[in-house]
Write a protein that holds these residues in place. Structure first.
Motif, mmCIF file in Angstrom:
data_model
loop_
_atom_site.group_PDB
_atom_site.id
_atom_site.type_symbol
_atom_site.label_atom_id
_atom_site.label_comp_id
_atom_site.label_asym_id
_atom_site.label_seq_id
_atom_site.Cartn_x
_atom_site.Cartn_y
_atom_site.Cartn_z
ATOM 1 N N GLN A 284 6.172 18.284 -102.245
ATOM 2 C CA GLN A 284 5.259 17.967 -103.262
ATOM 3 C C GLN A 284 4.108 19.089 -103.007
ATOM 4 O O GLN A 284 3.742 19.665 -103.921
ATOM 5 N N TYR B 155 11.796 11.211 -93.932
ATOM 6 C CA TYR B 155 12.150 11.321 -95.577
ATOM 7 C C TYR B 155 10.721 11.203 -96.254
ATOM 8 O O TYR B 155 10.590 12.281 -97.306
ATOM 9 N N THR B 156 9.912 10.426 -95.958
ATOM 10 C CA THR B 156 8.457 10.481 -96.941
ATOM 11 C C THR B 156 7.699 11.502 -96.464
ATOM 12 O O THR B 156 7.133 12.303 -97.450
ATOM 13 N N GLN B 157 7.802 12.095 -95.240
ATOM 14 C CA GLN B 157 6.902 13.188 -94.738
ATOM 15 C C GLN B 157 7.466 14.483 -95.569
ATOM 16 O O GLN B 157 6.844 15.244 -96.157
ATOM 17 N N LYS C 224 9.274 14.479 -98.430
ATOM 18 C CA LYS C 224 8.839 14.542 -99.807
ATOM 19 C C LYS C 224 7.348 14.729 -99.989
ATOM 20 O O LYS C 224 7.115 15.524 -101.053
ATOM 21 N N HIS C 225 6.530 14.452 -99.008
ATOM 22 C CA HIS C 225 5.153 15.000 -99.180
ATOM 23 C C HIS C 225 4.959 16.339 -99.222
ATOM 24 O O HIS C 225 4.392 17.093 -99.860
ATOM 25 N N GLN C 226 5.748 16.996 -97.986
ATOM 26 C CA GLN C 226 5.448 18.290 -97.861
ATOM 27 C C GLN C 226 6.230 19.136 -98.943
ATOM 28 O O GLN C 226 5.657 20.115 -99.659
ATOM 29 N N ASN D 160 13.924 7.727 -89.733
ATOM 30 C CA ASN D 160 14.636 8.663 -90.869
ATOM 31 C C ASN D 160 13.660 8.354 -91.945
ATOM 32 O O ASN D 160 13.469 9.275 -92.961
ATOM 33 N N ALA D 161 13.441 7.059 -92.287
ATOM 34 C CA ALA D 161 12.453 6.685 -93.631
ATOM 35 C C ALA D 161 11.310 7.654 -93.543
ATOM 36 O O ALA D 161 10.621 7.876 -94.486
ATOM 37 N N ARG D 162 10.734 7.753 -92.243
ATOM 38 C CA ARG D 162 9.298 8.460 -92.207
ATOM 39 C C ARG D 162 9.461 9.546 -92.194
ATOM 40 O O ARG D 162 8.597 10.403 -93.039
#
Length: 718
Positions: A83, A75-77, A79-81, A71-73
């Motif tokens: 952005q 979420y980070t992905q 957020k990157h997408q 889930n953390a991965r």
């Protein structure tokens, strides 16, 4: 796994030689069958050993840890997408706006604000249609929004309003935003195409200027060609009469070079018209087999020049075709002449079939040769303008590279195409596929379903074999009352009247009767008068019959005619002109003829032809002088150029037709001008005149018809 004594373990890493770790246990972190990591637990108490129970507890925790890491991965992905795509939209030069299902703006990018001149707070939360539409464009915008909300993408060219009230031309793209099957709103893109449209309008203006230039140049180029070809033909005749055999071959070369140059000019003009969208189709019905015979007869000398043999293979059921016969014939001639040029001591075969494809009938022409053939690379550029297979082909065989390009363009505007199959050294197969019935650009050609009128006095039986009658007049009209009225009136004037209720029946009767004149209604349900007229003109046996158009419409595009009795192109075809002159020869020669032409060379050549045919010639340089000449002497025939200074041929003919004593003088148009469809209708080929059913009294109309028919009959007897 469990490592009870880590310091004694052979797999211990050198990094941990100073570590106080005594025992270790580890478990994989799995999501389904996918490994996402590992989890480990260590103990530094020498008296404490990790066991199976400890490992069981670790394995119970591992799935929860795996899910948390994944889930953390994600979420980070995400957020990157977010952005990444946010940066794309923010920096896009295309205006982007998103709406909810209530048509309110959720978000927009800087390009949208810049395009329409708003601040972000003036846009977000407001109705988009209120912001960028006028009263005139609102209905269209609402329709686009409804279409996108119906899960149908929108793409269109439109105008939208800026904040300051000015209008901007935009390309609109609207797509529904759907997540998990739920419609969340719409994303709309607006691309400013103002500069593109300005460029397009500039290009259209340039094309119009080019078309006008080419039209003028065609006249200027054909005029000296007329002199070259005309004088060379005259000199050839003189050389034969004076038995100067040594000059004949050279004069024929001059004349042949002139014809070749004329063909090149015509090809370039055709190509420019296609590029400018000005190429028009002149559709007519014709017998395919007869057209093939004509093409074969024309091409056979060229085929035999290189010791080739020509084979014609055609199906027995070819029947008729409705298309632009001239363009079909030109396309076939181009393919056959190419085959003849690139084949030596071989064979050339023309196969013609009628096939059914996708529930429609098509005519398929295949030209097969045993010539030099083509490579795949050569085939790829074969249909490009001014391009041949390669430079060596041009040097060896000559040519401009326009023939095949024009053939494909002609076929495509008729709804068909040309394909090629070839291998080097094995010859080529070119195939033309065309609809058996070619449709008009804006509407399909009406079907043909004419019938002979119900029998009453004077009507002809459809199945009877009728013989030509020197006083016979054919009336073609779908209105039974009008047919009866015409028949009664003309019968009283001594004419034998036959009637037909439709175009198809009228054409059959015209071929059987060969009437002295035809009255033809313009507005008929199945085959209109213009289609009938085209068919009459296309038939060599019928084209010289005078036709009187009768119409209820006051249509300046098609209804106005100059009453041209015939039409010929420049350079002058001496044989064709001679045939026309014989048709209009008066009872007591020498017959007076007025030639209205601004080019002295053309006047000289034409005068030579006219005087040899026994005509008394008067000349005028323009329309104004022509009218003055007619005041002094009434001619029996007028030869008229269209493009002249001071008063052109159109205006001159109009003036002649307005004069009661001149209106029945036959006018033969001779021009190098490339006529538009409107101008062809205005001249109307062999149409004597056009009468309106509305506007004049019935008695006046019938008197006009009587006068015209009487005049045609008198000319027929002469």
């Amino acid at each position: 796994m469990i490592i009870p004594h880590y310091q004694e373990w052979e797999g211990r890493s050198s990094k941990y030689t100073q570590s106080t770790v005594q025992s270790v246990m580890a478990a994989p972190l799995m999501i389904g069958t996918r490994l996402v990591g590992t989890i480990a637990s260590v103990h530094s108490d020498p008296g404490r050993a990790l066991g199976p129970e400890d490992l069981r507890l670790l394995e119970l925790f591992a799935p929860e840890a795996a899910i948390a890491i994944e889930n953390a991965r994600l979420y980070t992905q995400a957020k990157h997408q977010q952005q990444y795509f946010g940066e794309l939209v923010a920096n896009s030069p295309v205006a982007v706006v998103t709406l909810d299902t209530a048509h309110q703006v959720v978000a927009c990018n800087p390009a949208f604000l810049a395009l329409y001149g708003y601040a972000e707070e003036e846009v977000v939360g407001h109705q988009l249609d209120d912001l960028i539409n006028t009263e005139e464009t609102r209905a269209q915008a609402i329709q686009f929004t409804a279409q996108a909300l119906d899960h149908r993408p929108v793409r269109a060219i439109a105008q939208r309003r800026r904040k300051d009230g000015s209008l901007v031309d935009v390309e609109v793209l609207g797509v529904p935003v759907v997540v998990d099957g739920v419609l969340l709103g719409i994303m709309a893109l607006y691309h400013d195409i103002t500069e593109l449209l300005h460029a397009r309008h500039a290009a259209e203006a340039a094309n119009a200027a080019k078309s006008q230039f080419l039209a003028s140049m065609s006249h200027e180029l054909r005029t000296p060609l007329n002199a070259i070809m005309g004088y060379s033909e005259m000199l050839q005749e003189d050389a034969v009469e004076q038995k100067l055999d040594g000059f004949g071959a050279d004069l024929e070369k001059i004349n042949g070079a002139g014809r070749h140059l004329l063909a090149l000019i015509n090809d370039i003009l055709d190509l420019s018209k296609i590029e400018a969208g000005k190429m028009e189709l002149f559709l007519e019905s014709f017998d395919v087999a007869s057209m093939i015979d004509e093409v074969a007869s024309t091409i056979r000398p060229m085929v035999e020049k290189n010791a080739n043999t020509l084979h014609i293979e055609r199906a027995a059921d070819l029947g008729a075709m409705h298309a632009d016969q001239i363009k079909v014939r030109q396309g076939l001639f181009n393919l056959l002449s190419n085959a003849a040029k690139f084949t030596h001591e071989g064979s050339i075969t023309l196969q013609v079939e009628r096939e059914v494809m996708e529930s429609s009938e098509w005519i398929v022409f295949r030209v097969t040769d045993t010539g030099i053939g083509l490579s795949a690379e050569q085939t790829g550029k074969l249909f490009q303008d001014f391009t041949q297979a390669d430079a060596s082909t041009t040097r060896r065989f000559g040519g401009t590279g326009l023939g095949l390009a024009l053939t494909r363009r002609f076929c495509q505007i008729m709804g068909g195409d040309v394909t090629v199959h070839s291998f080097p050294g094995e010859g080529s197969v070119f195939t033309i596929k065309l609809p058996a019935i070619v449709s008009e650009t804006k509407a399909d050609i009406a079907g043909v379903d004419g019938s002979v009128a119900p029998s009453h006095a004077g009507d002809a039986d459809a199945g009877a074999q009728l013989s030509p009658d020197e006083s016979c007049v054919l009336v073609i009209d779908d209105d039974a009352v009008q047919r009866d009225l015409m028949q009664r009136f003309l019968s009283k004037e001594g004419f034998a009247v036959r009637t037909a209720a439709g175009g198809d029946a009228g054409l059959r009767l015209a071929r059987q009767l060969r009437p002295v004149a035809i009255t033809l209604d313009v507005m008929m349900p199945d085959m209109d008068g213009w289609s009938v007229l085209s068919a009459l003109k296309a038939d060599a046996a019928l084209r010289d019959i005078p036709v009187i158009m009768v119409t209820m419409l006051d249509d300046p595009e098609r209804g106005f005619t100059l009453g041209a009795a015939d039409y010929a192109t420049k350079p002058v075809d001496r044989q064709r002109l001679s045939q026309i002159l014989k048709k209009y020869t008066c009872a007591n020669p020498p017959c007076p003829v007025l030639m209205v032409e601004d080019d002295p060379a053309t006047r000289s050549i034409t005068r030579n032809i006219l005087e040899k045919e026994g005509w008394k010639v008067s000349e005028a340089e323009n329309g104004r002088e022509g009218l003055e000449c007619m005041e002094q002497e009434r001619p029996s025939l007028i030869l008229l150029d269209l493009m002249m200074p001071e008063m052109d041929g159109f205006e001159f003919a109009d003036r002649v037709r307005q004069h009661p004593e001149w209106r029945f003088i036959p006018i033969v148009v001779m021009t190098a001008k490339d006529l538009t469809a409107k101008e062809r209708r205005r001249l109307s080929g062999s149409v004597e005149t056009i009468l309106r059913k509305a506007g004049d009294s019935r008695e006046a109309l019938l008197k006009q018809v009587r006068d015209l028919v009487s005049n045609c009959a008198a000319r027929h007897k002469n």
